[in-house]
Scaffold this active site. Structure first.
Site, short mmCIF file in Angstrom:
data_model
loop_
_atom_site.label_atom_id
_atom_site.label_comp_id
_atom_site.label_asym_id
_atom_site.label_seq_id
_atom_site.Cartn_x
_atom_site.Cartn_y
_atom_site.Cartn_z
N HIS A 1 -1.11 -16.24 -75.97
CA HIS A 1 -1.83 -15.84 -74.76
C HIS A 1 -2.89 -16.88 -74.47
O HIS A 1 -3.49 -17.42 -75.40
CB HIS A 1 -2.48 -14.46 -74.94
CG HIS A 1 -2.82 -13.82 -73.65
ND1 HIS A 1 -3.99 -14.09 -72.99
CD2 HIS A 1 -2.13 -12.95 -72.88
CE1 HIS A 1 -4.01 -13.39 -71.86
NE2 HIS A 1 -2.89 -12.70 -71.77
N HIS B 1 4.87 -15.14 -67.57
CA HIS B 1 3.91 -14.08 -67.18
C HIS B 1 4.66 -12.75 -67.28
O HIS B 1 5.10 -12.36 -68.37
CB HIS B 1 3.39 -14.42 -65.78
CG HIS B 1 2.32 -13.53 -65.24
ND1 HIS B 1 1.63 -12.61 -65.99
CD2 HIS B 1 1.80 -13.42 -63.98
CE1 HIS B 1 0.75 -11.99 -65.23
NE2 HIS B 1 0.84 -12.45 -64.00
N ASP C 1 3.74 -7.90 -74.06
CA ASP C 1 5.16 -7.93 -73.70
C ASP C 1 6.09 -7.87 -74.89
O ASP C 1 7.28 -7.63 -74.74
CB ASP C 1 5.45 -9.19 -72.88
CG ASP C 1 4.83 -9.11 -71.51
OD1 ASP C 1 4.91 -8.03 -70.91
OD2 ASP C 1 4.23 -10.09 -71.05
N1 CMC Z 1 6.24 -19.81 -78.93
C1 CMC Z 1 6.12 -21.00 -79.55
N2 CMC Z 1 5.06 -21.84 -79.43
C2 CMC Z 1 4.08 -21.43 -78.62
C3 CMC Z 1 4.13 -20.20 -77.92
C4 CMC Z 1 5.26 -19.39 -78.12
N3 CMC Z 1 5.34 -18.20 -77.51
N4 CMC Z 1 3.02 -20.06 -77.18
C5 CMC Z 1 2.29 -21.16 -77.38
N5 CMC Z 1 2.93 -21.99 -78.27
C6 CMC Z 1 2.43 -23.26 -78.82
C7 CMC Z 1 2.51 -24.39 -77.79
O1 CMC Z 1 3.75 -25.07 -77.91
C8 CMC Z 1 1.33 -25.23 -78.19
O2 CMC Z 1 1.66 -25.94 -79.36
P1 CMC Z 1 1.09 -27.44 -79.58
O3 CMC Z 1 -0.41 -27.30 -79.56
O4 CMC Z 1 1.63 -27.87 -80.90
O5 CMC Z 1 1.60 -28.24 -78.43
C9 CMC Z 1 0.27 -24.21 -78.62
O6 CMC Z 1 1.02 -23.08 -79.08
C10 CMC Z 1 -0.68 -23.79 -77.51
O7 CMC Z 1 0.08 -23.23 -76.45
P2 CMC Z 1 -0.12 -23.52 -74.91
O8 CMC Z 1 1.22 -23.59 -74.25
O9 CMC Z 1 -1.05 -24.65 -74.72
O10 CMC Z 1 -0.86 -22.18 -74.47
P3 CMC Z 1 -1.09 -21.68 -73.00
O11 CMC Z 1 -2.37 -20.97 -73.00
O12 CMC Z 1 -0.92 -22.80 -72.01
O13 CMC Z 1 0.13 -20.66 -72.74
C11 CMC Z 1 1.43 -18.68 -72.78
C12 CMC Z 1 0.02 -19.28 -72.90
C13 CMC Z 1 1.32 -17.16 -72.73
C14 CMC Z 1 2.08 -19.15 -71.46
C15 CMC Z 1 2.28 -19.14 -73.98
O14 CMC Z 1 1.69 -18.67 -75.18
C16 CMC Z 1 3.72 -18.68 -73.89
O15 CMC Z 1 4.56 -19.38 -73.29
N6 CMC Z 1 4.07 -17.49 -74.50
C17 CMC Z 1 5.40 -16.92 -74.35
C18 CMC Z 1 5.55 -16.20 -73.02
C19 CMC Z 1 4.81 -14.87 -73.01
O16 CMC Z 1 4.90 -14.07 -73.94
N7 CMC Z 1 4.10 -14.60 -71.91
C20 CMC Z 1 3.38 -13.32 -71.72
C21 CMC Z 1 1.92 -13.50 -71.78
S1 CMC Z 1 1.02 -11.95 -71.88
C22 CMC Z 1 1.37 -11.04 -70.47
C23 CMC Z 1 1.27 -11.76 -69.19
O17 CMC Z 1 0.45 -12.66 -68.97
O18 CMC Z 1 2.02 -11.41 -68.29
#
Ligand code: CMC
Length: 496
Positions: A343, A304, A399
């Site tokens: 996201h 986050h 971010d």
């Molecule tokens: N790098 C690599 N793979 C990713 C990433 C990433 N940043 N984000 C998602 N994926 C992959 C994930 O492994 C999954 O792949 P598969 O379907 O093959 O298993 C697929 O994409 C779907 O991801 P998810 O984890 O189910 O998505 P989510 O909605 O649960 O998570 C998230 C959203 C923001 C936590 C995630 O995208 C992430 O960890 N991003 C990096 C951290 C980040 O930048 N966070 C800031 C978010 S914006 C500002 C805020 O909220 O504060």
């Protein structure tokens, strides 16, 4: 597909008909605003089936399972709208692009909290109240100085909000009566005034507490918030003012405006993890200081608000544009995460990321370009074309760029999440206020679980037990950092 009778043309009936194949019974579930009430499913009961455990509580009605809140709406809100497919973000109906261009942070804060853009007089009253409430009690200096010299500023800020609550007995429903704020829903003016006072205090002191967390690490005296400056300029002043002879110090206007825009962009984002935490905590009717402290804790995680810090650590570890392909290969093998991408709601670019890129150029024009920018650009350009990210709809989020701006502005890495908290307290308060003033009252947020643990079993006396051992099944053996090598080789040891 069933046939439609004349009275039941598609669109006429706003409900679902659900057939429980276990019993053959049919249920009608109403649809309102394209959502269904989870409690309607509780009426769907069946006798315990051969594969059901007692703990499944089959006879008590269906539960809705939604790990991670992937498709659960926990509130009705009038505050912020996101269309994740179209990349749209609006505060109270106003597009974020227009607010970033034409509004300022405190005006947007007023909008988020009270629902409409303020008149000139309303704005100046709000601004005065917020800035006036920036001053901290002198004792707070002792609080901040009690932290270790290298304490993370988020640890300080999170604790500082809980600490702040201890000053205001009149703000605490546990001490003053649990309807302290909810009475406001019926128009109780004293309740509304009391609520607004805490809002002024929390927003006003956000910059003061953040600046104190910053300055204690620098070994500098604390600064009383100045008068006559904007919210963002006051913050920069409190961070950077050096000595009494430096009273005329004024932050650079480009940095002031950049920070103000970043504050607008970070002020709210509907049901993100920290706002949800604030609401869940607030739903027990705890005081708003405790709820905001809980929000800080939630925001700090690397998934986050900690992501802006994680992005810079990632870029430093990549080192140069040449290493980008190897880094992306490691991400695709799931050995690394591309921080700043992806996201839960946006399935296209985060609209804030476009605004931020523009702000970044304006900041770099006065600060000089950040040395990590080339690596960031190479990473961005490669990732947005890469099939792995395209197919998963992973685009840059806010971010990805904000950390580069904060770095160019000279903020230490671990201060980045603090720069996110300062504006986000506004969103938390807008949601908290909306919840307290809900005409239906406040329901405590108490979700259910699907219990998959052991069935009932009887206690086994220690001598009759088969030990259960192994990773995750018993406590780990840990090194004791307080025990020195000198002590370990000592021949005479105490039994402890
Ligand atoms: N790098 C690599 N793979 C990713 C990433 C990433 N940043 N984000 C998602 N994926 C992959 C994930 O492994 C999954 O792949 P598969 O379907 O093959 O298993 C697929 O994409 C779907 O991801 P998810 O984890 O189910 O998505 P989510 O909605 O649960 O998570 C998230 C959203 C923001 C936590 C995630 O995208 C992430 O960890 N991003 C990096 C951290 C980040 O930048 N966070 C800031 C978010 S914006 C500002 C805020 O909220 O504060």
């Amino acid at each position: 597909m069933g046939q439609n009778t004349p009275a039941q043309k598609i669109g006429d009936v706003n409900s679902l008909t659900v057939t429980d194949n276990r019993t053959g019974k049919q249920y009608t579930v109403p649809i309102s605003r394209n959502s269904i009430p989870a409690t309607a499913f509780k009426a769907i009961k069946a006798p315990k089936g051969p594969k059901d455990r007692d703990e499944d509580e089959t006879e008590k009605g269906l539960r809705i399972s939604d790990k991670g809140f992937l498709n659960t709406a926990v509130i009705e809100s009038r505050i912020t709208y996101i269309d994740g497919d179209a990349g749209v973000l609006r505060y109270r109906g106003y597009p974020i692009e227009q607010l970033a261009e034409q509004s300022n942070f405190l005006e947007s804060a007023y909008l988020l909290i009270y629902g409409s853009l303020p008149s000139k007089t309303q704005y100046s009253t709000f601004e005065n109240e917020v800035l006036l409430h920036g001053v901290m009690h002198a004792d707070a200096a002792g609080f901040f100085r009690a932290f270790r010299y290298d304490a993370h500023p988020m640890a300080m800020l999170t604790s500082a909000y809980a600490y702040l609550g201890s000053y205001y007995r009149e703000a605490n429903p546990s001490l003053e009566g649990q309807a302290l704020y909810t009475k406001g829903a019926k128009g109780d003016e004293a309740a509304l005034r009391n609520m607004d006072k805490q809002i002024y205090r929390i927003i006003g002191k956000a910059t003061t507490l953040a600046a104190m967390a910053y300055r204690v690490r620098q070994g500098r005296e604390f600064v009383t918030p100045p008068t006559g400056l904007s919210y963002a300029a006051s913050f920069l002043y409190q961070l950077d003012h050096l000595s009494p002879s430096d009273a005329n110090y004024r932050p650079h206007p480009v940095l002031e405006r950049a920070l103000d825009i970043l504050f607008i962009l970070h002020a709210d984002h509907e049901m993100n993890a920290s706002s949800t935490t604030v609401l869940q905590t607030g739903s027990s009717l705890v005081d708003p200081y405790s709820a905001v402290a809980a929000g800080c804790a939630s925001l700090y995680g690397p998934l986050h608000g900690g992501a802006n810090e994680a992005v810079i650590r990632m870029l430093i570890s990549i080192g140069s544009p040449d290493n980008v392909p190897a880094f992306l290969a490691a991400v695709k093998k799931r050995e690394k995460v591309l921080s700043g991408f992806g996201h839960r709601v946006y399935k296209t670019s985060d609209p804030r990321s476009f605004i931020i890129r523009k702000v970044a150029d304006e900041v770099f024009a006065v600060t000089g370009k950040d040395e990590l920018l080339d690596t960031a650009m190479a990473l961005h350009d490669a990732a947005i074309k890469d099939e792995y990210f395209v197919s998963r709809k992973l685009a840059p989020n806010v971010d990805f760029w904000s950390g580069l701006i904060y770095r160019a502005m000279g903020f230490p890495l671990d201060f980045f999440p603090v720069l996110f908290v300062v504006p986000r307290v506004v969103g938390w308060l807008a949601h908290w206020r909306q919840m307290m003033l809900s005409p239906d009252g406040v329901k405590i947020w108490r979700p259910r679980q699907i219990y998959v643990g052991a069935e009932k079993r009887d206690y086994v006396p220690v001598d009759a037990r088969e030990p259960v051992d192994g990773p995750m099944m018993s406590p780990s053996v840990v090194p004791h950092s307080g025990v020195t090598k000198r002590r370990n080789i000592s021949e005479i040891k105490s039994k402890l």
